[in-house]
Design a protein around this motif. Structure first.
Motif, mmCIF file in Angstrom:
data_model
loop_
_atom_site.group_PDB
_atom_site.id
_atom_site.type_symbol
_atom_site.label_atom_id
_atom_site.label_comp_id
_atom_site.label_asym_id
_atom_site.label_seq_id
_atom_site.Cartn_x
_atom_site.Cartn_y
_atom_site.Cartn_z
ATOM 1 N N TYR A 3 0.836 -1.198 0.000
ATOM 2 C CA TYR A 3 0.000 0.000 0.000
ATOM 3 C C TYR A 3 0.871 1.248 0.000
ATOM 4 N N GLU A 5 0.468 4.202 -1.224
ATOM 5 C CA GLU A 5 -0.238 5.450 -0.925
ATOM 6 C C GLU A 5 -0.471 5.592 0.581
ATOM 7 N N SER A 6 -0.786 4.482 1.234
ATOM 8 C CA SER A 6 -0.999 4.515 2.685
ATOM 9 C C SER A 6 0.299 4.828 3.414
ATOM 10 N N MET A 9 1.047 8.458 3.064
ATOM 11 C CA MET A 9 0.211 9.292 3.920
ATOM 12 C C MET A 9 0.672 9.224 5.365
ATOM 13 N N THR A 28 -6.330 1.161 5.254
ATOM 14 C CA THR A 28 -6.828 2.142 6.208
ATOM 15 C C THR A 28 -5.686 2.744 7.010
ATOM 16 N N ALA A 45 -4.063 14.226 3.700
ATOM 17 C CA ALA A 45 -4.509 12.981 3.069
ATOM 18 C C ALA A 45 -4.605 13.154 1.561
ATOM 19 N N GLU A 47 -6.674 13.996 -2.149
ATOM 20 C CA GLU A 47 -7.885 13.495 -2.808
ATOM 21 C C GLU A 47 -7.902 11.968 -2.833
ATOM 22 N N GLY A 48 -9.116 11.439 -2.836
ATOM 23 C CA GLY A 48 -9.274 9.991 -2.920
ATOM 24 C C GLY A 48 -9.348 9.292 -1.574
ATOM 25 N N TRP A 49 -9.222 10.032 -0.498
ATOM 26 C CA TRP A 49 -9.304 9.457 0.839
ATOM 27 C C TRP A 49 -10.529 10.009 1.555
ATOM 28 N N VAL A 51 -12.024 10.993 5.210
ATOM 29 C CA VAL A 51 -11.559 11.319 6.556
ATOM 30 C C VAL A 51 -12.766 11.330 7.478
#
Length: 70
Positions: A3, A5-6, A9, A28, A45, A47-49, A51
């Protein structure tokens, strides 16, 4: 990493001083933000997440009765 992207972040939020972890098997991300840092989470975060702010009890866990099953 499974992951990326996770993981990215988590790094962004930690750079802001917000304790952050990947929750479960991912993707997550759990950020422990308080009233002074909560407004930083969504912009970090990106876009695409989604919250979600949730309240945490200051009194801790409680035992609650469960009604018997019929």
């Amino acid at each position: 990493s499974a992951y990326p992207e996770s993981v990215a972040m988590v790094a962004r939020l930690r750079d802001l001083g917000i304790p952050t972890v990947i929750s479960g098997a991912g993707p997550t991300v759990l950020a422990l933000a308080d009233s002074s840092t909560q407004a930083l989470v969504a912009p970090a975060a990106g876009e695409g997440w989604l919250v979600h702010a949730v309240d945490v009890s200051a009194s801790g866990a409680r035992e609650m009765p469960v009604p018997p099953l019929d």
